[in-house]
Design an enzyme around this catalytic site. Structure first.
Site, mmCIF file in Angstrom:
data_model
loop_
_atom_site.group_PDB
_atom_site.id
_atom_site.type_symbol
_atom_site.label_atom_id
_atom_site.label_comp_id
_atom_site.label_asym_id
_atom_site.label_seq_id
_atom_site.Cartn_x
_atom_site.Cartn_y
_atom_site.Cartn_z
ATOM 1 N N GLU A 241 0.902 -1.165 0.000
ATOM 2 C CA GLU A 241 0.000 0.000 0.000
ATOM 3 C C GLU A 241 0.934 1.208 0.000
ATOM 4 O O GLU A 241 1.513 1.539 1.020
ATOM 5 C CB GLU A 241 -0.875 -0.090 1.244
ATOM 6 N N CYS A 275 -2.609 8.180 3.659
ATOM 7 C CA CYS A 275 -2.347 7.670 2.304
ATOM 8 C C CYS A 275 -3.509 8.006 1.374
ATOM 9 O O CYS A 275 -3.295 8.536 0.286
ATOM 10 C CB CYS A 275 -2.056 6.181 2.336
HETATM 11 P P1 NDP Z 1 9.024 4.838 3.709
HETATM 12 O O1 NDP Z 1 7.589 4.920 3.470
HETATM 13 O O2 NDP Z 1 9.887 4.559 2.575
HETATM 14 O O3 NDP Z 1 9.194 3.700 4.835
HETATM 15 C C1 NDP Z 1 10.249 3.547 5.652
HETATM 16 C C2 NDP Z 1 10.093 2.147 6.284
HETATM 17 O O4 NDP Z 1 10.469 1.176 5.336
HETATM 18 C C3 NDP Z 1 10.946 1.983 7.491
HETATM 19 O O5 NDP Z 1 10.256 1.149 8.406
HETATM 20 C C4 NDP Z 1 12.154 1.257 6.937
HETATM 21 O O6 NDP Z 1 12.728 0.472 7.939
HETATM 22 C C5 NDP Z 1 11.559 0.414 5.825
HETATM 23 N N1 NDP Z 1 12.472 0.172 4.734
HETATM 24 C C6 NDP Z 1 13.353 1.025 4.182
HETATM 25 N N2 NDP Z 1 14.030 0.433 3.178
HETATM 26 C C7 NDP Z 1 13.561 -0.824 3.091
HETATM 27 C C8 NDP Z 1 13.852 -1.926 2.248
HETATM 28 N N3 NDP Z 1 14.772 -1.854 1.283
HETATM 29 N N4 NDP Z 1 13.168 -3.063 2.453
HETATM 30 C C9 NDP Z 1 12.244 -3.146 3.421
HETATM 31 N N5 NDP Z 1 11.926 -2.154 4.247
HETATM 32 C C10 NDP Z 1 12.583 -0.996 4.088
HETATM 33 O O7 NDP Z 1 9.659 6.136 4.290
HETATM 34 P P2 NDP Z 1 9.252 7.343 5.190
HETATM 35 O O8 NDP Z 1 8.526 6.918 6.424
HETATM 36 O O9 NDP Z 1 10.541 8.020 5.333
HETATM 37 O O10 NDP Z 1 8.229 8.249 4.326
HETATM 38 C C11 NDP Z 1 8.591 8.785 3.080
HETATM 39 C C12 NDP Z 1 7.352 9.157 2.296
HETATM 40 O O11 NDP Z 1 6.484 8.029 2.206
HETATM 41 C C13 NDP Z 1 6.486 10.228 2.938
HETATM 42 O O12 NDP Z 1 6.938 11.489 2.583
HETATM 43 C C14 NDP Z 1 5.126 9.927 2.386
HETATM 44 O O13 NDP Z 1 4.967 10.560 1.147
HETATM 45 C C15 NDP Z 1 5.140 8.437 2.151
HETATM 46 N N6 NDP Z 1 4.417 7.697 3.187
HETATM 47 C C16 NDP Z 1 3.300 7.030 2.811
HETATM 48 C C17 NDP Z 1 2.546 6.364 3.747
HETATM 49 C C18 NDP Z 1 1.305 5.653 3.369
HETATM 50 O O14 NDP Z 1 0.397 5.595 4.162
HETATM 51 N N7 NDP Z 1 1.227 5.039 2.212
HETATM 52 C C19 NDP Z 1 2.908 6.351 5.169
HETATM 53 C C20 NDP Z 1 4.135 7.051 5.451
HETATM 54 C C21 NDP Z 1 4.848 7.691 4.478
HETATM 55 P P3 NDP Z 1 14.310 0.348 8.125
HETATM 56 O O15 NDP Z 1 14.892 1.693 7.938
HETATM 57 O O16 NDP Z 1 14.530 -0.216 9.476
HETATM 58 O O17 NDP Z 1 14.728 -0.636 7.093
#
Ligand code: NDP
Length: 467
Positions: A241, A275
């Protein structure tokens, strides 16, 4: 039953990483930083616990789910206070107490949804049945915007279907994830729900493990694509998602005053950090000024401030990274000559990541605030004169989580809805999810569905038995 203080004491770790309130900067607690070896050990414990959990009858697992719902209800106020302090969302409005209530609903409904064996053919010659078996261990990677409710969406259906779970809360809202899972673990047998906390590469470690059968991920499209690549090792199942940039299309027959409240909450629920929030609004020329004015009048009455103040319904952005995204996009809109109806003037030196409620009118449809996901309290309102052109603009981005059509004529709205490329299109509301109704994205908003019967099937291995 926990109070906020006893719940925090049960999960906070001496010497752990500091967690601060995004509204006040106050230190709330300390969380562990697990290592790759800790993740591997958690996966091993979940794997060891899985056969006994799967061997329970469906009724027994449903019994656990209902006890979980009771436990969340009994500790709702402590959970909501912790969530408000760490995530920043206010207690009231569609925020912290609402989210904890959602955790209860999204536990009771999957627990109460029957999933009988399906007879798919029985024609005298062929007899075939469809069963849904456990997959094994599910990895749940949860974001920071709805850190408890989305964790529940990932964990509860997985458990119901006989899987065990390794849960990884976002590094931004680790306390919320730890607290929720702590409550679940007052009910569950050991090993059925494991939690790993940290930042850096724990998510990647889960995705790379051959002992994880499925990943449930909610977050950015960028990380979703990395997960798709990494899943090929053992052909992991994925539910992704990945957020979106949802369009709302207002038709020229609406009463602007009547839709203002729905438009506002569609866009500004959780201070825009949702989202499936309304992230760009297309309004016909003939009623453009009235819609903008009614929306601004409603928005002006909605108080923003720190979460524990009972009057507030809007809060800060959860983190500096997201504040900077919203700030950059609004500045880009302003620089392009778009009209600031309200907001757009954050106090960058103040404590807390507060970005004021912002409405931007008469904006170029190609401006970054329209084409990029802002994920915060700033709504661009685009003027249109031709409905076909509005639908084309709504569909031109590579994401398609949700969409909405606003009209006093339901048939007309449904005809437009059918042309919007999104996993869900709401009529006269936006983002109004329901635990019975499947939810998932189109295009690069991801794949797989959550909620309802479809959501249960998505965390199970279909098996045909024929003969
Ligand atoms: P992400 O949405 O990219 O998620 C970060 C998470 O993913 C952390 O738990 C991280 O854990 C994990 N992760 C990172 N790299 C990997 C990988 N290669 N494989 C598996 N897991 C991984 O980042 P952000 O929270 O920084 O948010 C960035 C943008 O995402 C926001 O600006 C927004 O636009 C969007 N967003 C969308 C959401 C939604 O509801 N769809 C919710 C939140 C954000 P770890 O570092 O421990 O690996």
């Amino acid at each position: 039953m926990y109070t906020y203080e006893t719940l925090l004491a049960a999960i906070t770790v001496e010497g752990g990483r500091e967690v601060h309130n995004p509204a006040t900067g106050e230190l709330i607690g300390r969380v562990p930083t697990h290592t790759a070896a800790d993740v591997d050990a958690a996966i091993d414990r979940a794997e060891a616990a899985q056969p006994a959990w799967a061997a329970l009858s469906d009724e027994e697992r449903v019994g656990y789910m209902n006890k979980i719902a009771d436990a969340i209800e009994a500790n709702a106020e402590a959970l909501a206070e912790l969530l408000s302090r760490e995530q920043g969302k206010p207690l009231n409005g569609p925020n912290a107490r609402f989210e904890v209530g959602g955790c209860v609903a999204w536990t009771r409904v999957p627990a109460g949804t029957p999933l009988p064996v399906e007879v798919v053919v029985d024609d005298g010659e062929t007899y075939a049945e469809m069963h849904y078996r456990p997959l094994g261990v599910v990895g749940a990677i949860t974001p920071w915007n709805w850190p408890m409710m989305i964790a529940i969406w990932q964990i509860i259906p997985s458990l119901r279907m006989g899987n065990t779970v390794v849960s990884k809360p976002s590094e931004y809202t680790t306390l919320s994830g730890l607290a929720l899972n702590h409550i679940l673990n007052t009910v569950l047998p050991a090993g059925v729900l494991e939690t790993v906390a940290g930042a850096g590469d724990l998510g990647a470690r889960l995705v790379e493990s051959d002992k994880i059968a499925k990943i449930m991920f909610t977050g950015s499209t960028r990380t979703g694509k990395k997960i798709i690549e990494a899943s090929s090792g053992n052909v992991k199942r994925l539910t992704l998602e990945l957020g979106g940039n949802d369009a709302g299309i207002v038709l020229d027959d609406v009463d602007p005053k009547a839709i203002a409240e729905g438009l506002f909450w569609g866009a500004f629920i959780n201070t825009g950090q949702t989202c499936a929030a309304l992230k760009r609004l297309y309004v016909p020329d003939s009623i453009y000024d009235e819609v903008v004015n009614e929306l601004a009048a409603f928005a002006a009455q909605m108080p923003m401030g720190q979460g524990l103040d009972e009057q507030n319904v809007l809060g800060p952005l959860q983190n500096e990274m997201q504040f900077n995204v919203v700030d950059r996009l609004v500045e880009s809109a302003k620089a392009s000559g778009a009209r600031v109806v309200m907001g757009g003037n954050p106090d960058r030196d103040a404590t807390g990541y507060f970005y004021p409620t912002t409405l931007i009118a008469d904006i170029d449809p190609a401006n970054e605030l329209v084409t990029e996901e802002q994920f915060g309290p700033a709504l661009p309102i685009i003027r249109y004169s031709d409905l076909d052109e509005a639908i084309r603009m709504a569909n031109e981005l590579e994401v398609g989580l949700g969409g909405s059509v606003w009209s006093s004529d339901r048939d007309r709205a449904r005809a437009v809805a059918a042309r919007v490329q999104a996993g869900t299109v709401w009529i006269n509301s936006h983002g109004t999810i329901n635990p019975f109704v499947p939810f998932g994205g189109a295009k690069q908003s991801g794949y797989g569905q959550e909620f309802g019967v479809a959501g249960l099937k998505a965390v199970a291995q279909p098996q045909v038995i024929q003969g």
